[in-house]
Design an enzyme around this catalytic site. Structure first.
Site, PDB file in Angstrom:
ATOM      1  N   LYS A  52     -14.374  29.129  34.264  1.00 27.31           N
ATOM      2  CA  LYS A  52     -14.491  28.660  32.872  1.00 27.31           C
ATOM      3  C   LYS A  52     -13.362  28.388  32.256  1.00 27.31           C
ATOM      4  O   LYS A  52     -12.237  28.807  32.291  1.00 27.31           O
ATOM      5  CB  LYS A  52     -15.204  30.008  32.102  1.00 27.31           C
ATOM      6  CG  LYS A  52     -15.333  29.438  30.520  1.00 27.31           C
ATOM      7  CD  LYS A  52     -16.498  28.937  30.184  1.00 27.31           C
ATOM      8  CE  LYS A  52     -16.562  28.434  28.904  1.00 27.31           C
ATOM      9  NZ  LYS A  52     -17.626  27.269  28.499  1.00 27.31           N
ATOM     10  N   LEU A  80     -16.666  26.391  24.559  1.00 23.03           N
ATOM     11  CA  LEU A  80     -15.584  26.941  25.134  1.00 23.03           C
ATOM     12  C   LEU A  80     -15.167  28.452  25.058  1.00 23.03           C
ATOM     13  O   LEU A  80     -14.122  28.722  24.550  1.00 23.03           O
ATOM     14  CB  LEU A  80     -14.218  26.083  24.951  1.00 23.03           C
ATOM     15  CG  LEU A  80     -14.380  24.618  25.491  1.00 23.03           C
ATOM     16  CD1 LEU A  80     -12.944  24.095  25.294  1.00 23.03           C
ATOM     17  CD2 LEU A  80     -14.544  24.700  27.109  1.00 23.03           C
ATOM     18  N   CYS A 137     -12.908  17.159  25.782  1.00 23.35           N
ATOM     19  CA  CYS A 137     -12.409  17.988  24.750  1.00 23.35           C
ATOM     20  C   CYS A 137     -11.981  17.038  23.424  1.00 23.35           C
ATOM     21  O   CYS A 137     -11.230  16.159  23.525  1.00 23.35           O
ATOM     22  CB  CYS A 137     -11.247  19.311  24.858  1.00 23.35           C
ATOM     23  SG  CYS A 137     -11.722  20.175  26.229  1.00 23.35           S
ATOM     24  N   THR A 276     -25.127  24.492  36.904  1.00 25.64           N
ATOM     25  CA  THR A 276     -26.467  24.875  36.315  1.00 25.64           C
ATOM     26  C   THR A 276     -27.228  25.714  37.523  1.00 25.64           C
ATOM     27  O   THR A 276     -28.080  26.603  36.834  1.00 25.64           O
ATOM     28  CB  THR A 276     -27.075  23.723  36.124  1.00 25.64           C
ATOM     29  OG1 THR A 276     -26.364  23.054  34.736  1.00 25.64           O
ATOM     30  CG2 THR A 276     -28.653  24.194  35.086  1.00 25.64           C
TER      31      THR A 276
HETATM   32  C1  FMN Z   1     -23.453  26.458  30.201  1.00 26.68           C
HETATM   33  C2  FMN Z   1     -22.421  25.594  30.773  1.00 26.68           C
HETATM   34  C3  FMN Z   1     -20.926  25.550  30.531  1.00 26.68           C
HETATM   35  C4  FMN Z   1     -19.876  24.848  30.976  1.00 26.68           C
HETATM   36  N1  FMN Z   1     -18.861  25.040  30.677  1.00 26.68           N
HETATM   37  C5  FMN Z   1     -18.038  24.208  30.900  1.00 26.68           C
HETATM   38  C6  FMN Z   1     -16.474  24.320  30.853  1.00 26.68           C
HETATM   39  O1  FMN Z   1     -16.125  25.379  30.334  1.00 26.68           O
HETATM   40  N2  FMN Z   1     -15.387  23.518  31.334  1.00 26.68           N
HETATM   41  C7  FMN Z   1     -15.954  22.516  32.213  1.00 26.68           C
HETATM   42  O2  FMN Z   1     -15.036  21.752  32.565  1.00 26.68           O
HETATM   43  N3  FMN Z   1     -17.149  22.262  32.498  1.00 26.68           N
HETATM   44  C8  FMN Z   1     -18.187  23.089  31.756  1.00 26.68           C
HETATM   45  N4  FMN Z   1     -19.623  22.877  32.245  1.00 26.68           N
HETATM   46  C9  FMN Z   1     -20.012  21.831  33.101  1.00 26.68           C
HETATM   47  C10 FMN Z   1     -20.055  22.002  34.567  1.00 26.68           C
HETATM   48  O3  FMN Z   1     -19.083  22.484  35.102  1.00 26.68           O
HETATM   49  C11 FMN Z   1     -20.701  20.850  35.261  1.00 26.68           C
HETATM   50  O4  FMN Z   1     -19.664  19.897  35.338  1.00 26.68           O
HETATM   51  C12 FMN Z   1     -21.813  20.053  34.610  1.00 26.68           C
HETATM   52  O5  FMN Z   1     -22.816  21.119  34.236  1.00 26.68           O
HETATM   53  C13 FMN Z   1     -22.580  19.512  35.686  1.00 26.68           C
HETATM   54  O6  FMN Z   1     -22.844  20.123  36.975  1.00 26.68           O
HETATM   55  P1  FMN Z   1     -24.549  21.296  37.186  1.00 26.68           P
HETATM   56  O7  FMN Z   1     -25.378  20.088  36.756  1.00 26.68           O
HETATM   57  O8  FMN Z   1     -24.533  21.536  38.503  1.00 26.68           O
HETATM   58  O9  FMN Z   1     -24.277  22.246  36.065  1.00 26.68           O
HETATM   59  C14 FMN Z   1     -20.526  23.502  31.650  1.00 26.68           C
HETATM   60  C15 FMN Z   1     -21.976  23.630  32.023  1.00 26.68           C
HETATM   61  C16 FMN Z   1     -22.718  24.283  31.539  1.00 26.68           C
HETATM   62  C17 FMN Z   1     -24.280  24.108  31.881  1.00 26.68           C
END
Ligand code: FMN
Length: 341
Positions: A52, A80, A137, A276
């Site tokens: 994270k 965050l 960010c 996700t």
């Molecule tokens: C609940 C949640 C929290 C996330 N927190 C971060 C984060 O702290 N930093 C980051 O770079 N991406 C964050 N993401 C983005 C994911 O790392 C990823 O790039 C994005 O969700 C697309 O992939 P997915 O469809 O498999 O989730 C977050 C996504 C979700 C769903």
């Protein structure tokens, strides 16, 4: 192409100087530092754990509600939430090191100085194999303009992080798909010293609750993730790989099966992140890895590296034909046939 035995497929890959035993990673923010995942997808068995995003100070995150379901995905506005770099270095990285996992540490900040300081703190951290720079960010020094949407601001962050880390620790810039020219941002980050790129972060979205008549998220807008964004993410990987074929790419966006992961690999990703999907199935990263191995084997790829970017050079006749006869697919509802005319 002739099938090969799945167990013989060489899954080793690399993101710059980071050599990984296989290409399936977690995505930042979807599995914290991996503790909850461990019983279902043992962290040491994955290519790496992308942690994270961590900030200098602890953050409580945004007020709730911070998540909303959407068709084929979800919207989040977590803000965050994280324990801060001190606690992260004290508890999370030692845990990952103890498990024998590789950590790609995601860092986030409100200014270039924050990112540089985080990189400095991570210099000799245990388990660290790469640093992922979350540039989605707001830049507090520039009216909240998101770093990832401005090639110069993105480059300044990448340059500052690169300068603080040893050459053996690659810097991956994580790009936002919410831009008109993803290749331009990618080039800018690579020129600034990024050793690889993560594609993509969430897309900005919004849900309005028709009962309360208000935005569903307390933060109003949020990041859209899950299967809904996969075609956008695959397109971004394709475009960036076509423009910068030497740059290692970590693909992310709606991956929940081995065939999803294969699309990213064929588009040009050397590794993929599962995000996700873990909320519904914490064994998803381990399952995606097993399914990807089988998918590569069935298509005759003896090495993952042979499949990276293959869709850019595939020719007619390369088709994979599954042994089983596919069930006849119903006519898509959106397509008019002769009977409808
Ligand atoms: C609940 C949640 C929290 C996330 N927190 C971060 C984060 O702290 N930093 C980051 O770079 N991406 C964050 N993401 C983005 C994911 O790392 C990823 O790039 C994005 O969700 C697309 O992939 P997915 O469809 O498999 O989730 C977050 C996504 C979700 C769903």
């Amino acid at each position: 192409m002739t099938a090969v035995p799945p167990e013989s497929v060489d899954l080793r890959t690399a993101l710059g100087a980071a050599a990984l035993p296989n290409p399936v990673l977690t995505a930042s923010g979807c599995a914290a530092a991996g503790r909850e995942l461990e019983p279902f997808s043992p962290v040491a068995s994955l290519g790496a754990v992308v942690t994270k995003s961590v900030t200098l100070a602890p953050r409580a995150g945004r007020p709730t509600p911070r998540m909303a379901e959407t068709p084929s995905g979800m919207l989040n506005s977590i803000g965050l939430q994280n324990p801060g770099i001190d606690a992260f270095l004290a508890y999370d990285l030692p845990w990952l090191a103890d498990k024998g996992a590789r950590a790609v540490v995601s860092v986030a900040g409100g200014g270039v100085g924050d990112y540089a300081e985080l990189a400095r703190r991570l210099r000799h951290a245990p388990a660290l194999v790469a640093v992922e720079v979350n540039i989605s960010c707001p830049n507090v020094e520039d009216r909240g303009q998101v770093f990832a949407c401005d090639p110069e601001a993105a480059a300044r962050v990448v340059e500052a992080v690169r300068a603080e880390l040893p050459a053996g620790i690659p810097v991956l810039a994580k790009l936002s798909p919410d831009v008109t020219d993803i290749v331009g941002i990618a080039r800018s980050c690579v020129r600034a010293g990024a050793d690889g790129l993560t594609l993509v972060n969430t897309l900005l979205g919004m849900v309005i609750d028709p009962d309360t008549l208000r935005p569903a998220l307390a933060g109003v807008t949020g990041g859209l993730s899950g299967p809904a964004i996969r075609p956008v993410a695959v397109r971004c990987v394709w475009q960036v790989h076509a423009a910068l074929p030497e740059v290692p790419l970590l693909g992310a966006g709606g991956i929940s099966s081995g065939l999803d992961a294969l699309q990213f690999v064929l588009a040009g990703a050397s590794a993929v992140s599962v995000g996700t999907a873990v909320f519904g199935d914490p064994s998803a990263p381990a399952r995606v890895l097993a399914e990807l191995r089988t998918a590569l084997a069935e298509r005759g790829f003896a090495r993952l590296s042979d499949a990276v970017g293959y869709a850019h050079r595939a020719k007619v006749g390369d088709e994979h034909r599954p042994d089983r006869t596919p069930a006849p697919s119903p006519r898509p509802a959106w397509r008019l046939g002769e009977d409808d005319l």
